[in-house]
Design an enzyme around this catalytic site. Structure first.
Site, short mmCIF file in Angstrom:
data_model
loop_
_atom_site.label_atom_id
_atom_site.label_comp_id
_atom_site.label_asym_id
_atom_site.label_seq_id
_atom_site.Cartn_x
_atom_site.Cartn_y
_atom_site.Cartn_z
NE ARG A 45 0.01 1.42 3.48
CZ ARG A 45 1.27 2.35 3.49
NH1 ARG A 45 2.32 1.93 3.75
NH2 ARG A 45 0.71 3.53 3.75
CB ALA A 47 0.30 7.14 -3.83
NE ARG A 88 -6.24 0.79 -1.76
CZ ARG A 88 -5.59 1.41 -0.70
NH1 ARG A 88 -4.26 1.11 -0.76
NH2 ARG A 88 -6.10 2.06 0.29
CD GLN A 195 -2.82 2.61 6.99
OE1 GLN A 195 -3.52 2.98 7.84
NE2 GLN A 195 -3.49 2.52 5.61
CG ASP A 236 -3.18 7.97 -1.44
OD1 ASP A 236 -2.86 8.36 -0.09
OD2 ASP A 236 -2.79 6.90 -1.81
O1 MRU Z 1 -4.47 3.22 2.21
P1 MRU Z 1 -2.85 3.27 2.02
O2 MRU Z 1 -2.19 2.82 3.09
O3 MRU Z 1 -2.51 3.13 0.76
O4 MRU Z 1 -2.67 4.84 2.08
C1 MRU Z 1 -1.65 5.54 2.01
C2 MRU Z 1 -1.45 6.93 2.31
O5 MRU Z 1 -2.38 7.57 2.37
C3 MRU Z 1 -0.09 7.73 2.28
O6 MRU Z 1 0.12 8.62 3.00
C4 MRU Z 1 -0.04 7.92 0.75
O7 MRU Z 1 -0.23 6.87 -0.28
C5 MRU Z 1 1.52 8.47 0.41
S1 MRU Z 1 2.70 7.37 0.51
C6 MRU Z 1 4.02 7.85 -0.02
#
Ligand code: MRU
Length: 347
Positions: A45, A47, A88, A195, A236
């Protein structure tokens, strides 16, 4: 160094982020459908990591193809991309990666199939290497914005685990620490998927960067007590006007930062900037299963039958964002101009 994902002769290997911080387990995907599943289930996970995983998933699907004609290969290629596309919706890096792999495929269509297969594998590996380099460049730019000492708050995980390596927001923090800045990270736990407490704290512990985990509802009090000198998060998707979609709860942090006069920074590669989306209201927000909210580690926390919402992301309006740190430099308001300029610039 943390290996988030890697192309190997046996398949694409991912560290299983659903098992951290208590178990360090690796999963190997040998088909593009398996890669789609690990993206959907958040084994991988973040982005930029999703973007690289998508590219490697496409390369894997094409490598496995038994097509004997270019026309058949093209049909399969489109199906593979569609499977990956459906995983996603919010992180634009996924769609950016599909577009880049499609352009590569189109540029190779007169070549023998074996050459196309090899070139797509190499393209996905190039994207992996470029992502690490972009994060290191972001770190160099962003470190200048970090305080020389004191608390820096982050939300979710925008670290090595969310990228091919080094991280975006955590890359900025890592670079600042490498320059000798005495930073203490406050990591929001980031309900419902945790996370922050599971992944950000795990990464920073490994690096020996002092970290305090707080539950999300403590961030305001920490700011009020003067413990936070700056905030840095990932993204994202960033709309053309600078509105930022990031993990749910980011908006709350940004509004609190404004109230307390604390700079709120976003660190993200240019591949996260979506000039085709004019503002944040047009960014699709993923809704995730209610169970992520109703249960913690398998234990039910909400009575049966209660309604639950679980949007995975929110949108922070550009007016709360002090600067956007990219690998090509730092963008400031008005973002419509600064983001376009950086997007059009060469690296
Ligand atoms: O749902 P996730 O864990 O994929 O969400 C991740 C985030 O919101 C991060 O802050 C974003 O992807 C930036 S990662 C460098």
């Amino acid at each position: 160094m943390i290996q988030t994902l890697e192309w190997t002769p046996h398949g694409v290997v991912f560290i299983d982020q659903t098992k951290l911080p208590t178990e360090e387990v690796y999963v190997t995907c040998t088909t593009h459908q398996q890669v789609a599943d690990v993206i959907r289930n958040m084994v991988v996970r973040g982005a930029p990591a999703i973007g690289v995983a998508a590219a490697m998933g496409i390369a894997l699907g094409v490598k496995n193809s038994k097509a004997e004609t270019l026309a058949d290969l093209k049909k399969e290629f489109d199906q593979i991309c569609e499977t990956i596309r459906q995983t996603r919706p919010t992180a634009v890096n996924l769609f950016w990666a599909i577009r880049r792999m499609t352009e590569k495929f189109e540029s190779l269509r007169i070549r023998p199939i074996a050459q196309i297969q090899q070139a797509l594998i190499e393209e996905s590996q190039r994207m992996h290497a470029e992502d690490i380099a972009a994060n290191q460049a972001m770190g160099r730019h962003g470190a200048t914005l970090m305080p020389s000492s004191g608390g820096v708050l982050t939300h979710c995980n925008a670290g090595a685990l969310a990228t091919a390596g080094y991280g975006t927001a955590l890359g900025v923090i890592r670079a600042a620490v490498e320059q000798g800045k005495k930073i203490h990270v406050y990591a929001d736990e980031t309900r419902p998927f945790l996370q922050g407490s599971r992944l950000t704290a795990w990464e920073l512990m490994k690096d020996g960067i002092p970290t305090t985990v707080i539950s999300d509802n403590m961030a305001g009090a920490m700011m009020q007590q003067g413990k936070i000198g700056a905030i840095v998060v990932g993204a994202d998707r960033i709309a053309a006007n600078g509105d930022v979609a990031n993990k749910i709860g980011t908006y709350t942090v940004a509004v609190l930062a404004k109230e307390h006069g604390i700079p709120f920074y976003v660190a993200a590669p240019i591949s996260t900037v979506d000039l085709e989306t004019p503002d944040g209201s047009k960014i699709p927000i993923e809704q995730r299963p209610a169970r992520e909210v109703t249960h913690i580690a398998g234990k039910q926390m909400v009575p049966d039958g209660v309604q639950v919402e679980n949007p995975a992301f929110d949108v922070t309006p550009a007016k709360y964002v002090a600067a956007i740190i990219t690998e090509r430099g730092i963008a400031r308001a008005p973002y419509v101009e600064s983001l376009r300029k950086l997007s059009e610039a060469s690296t």
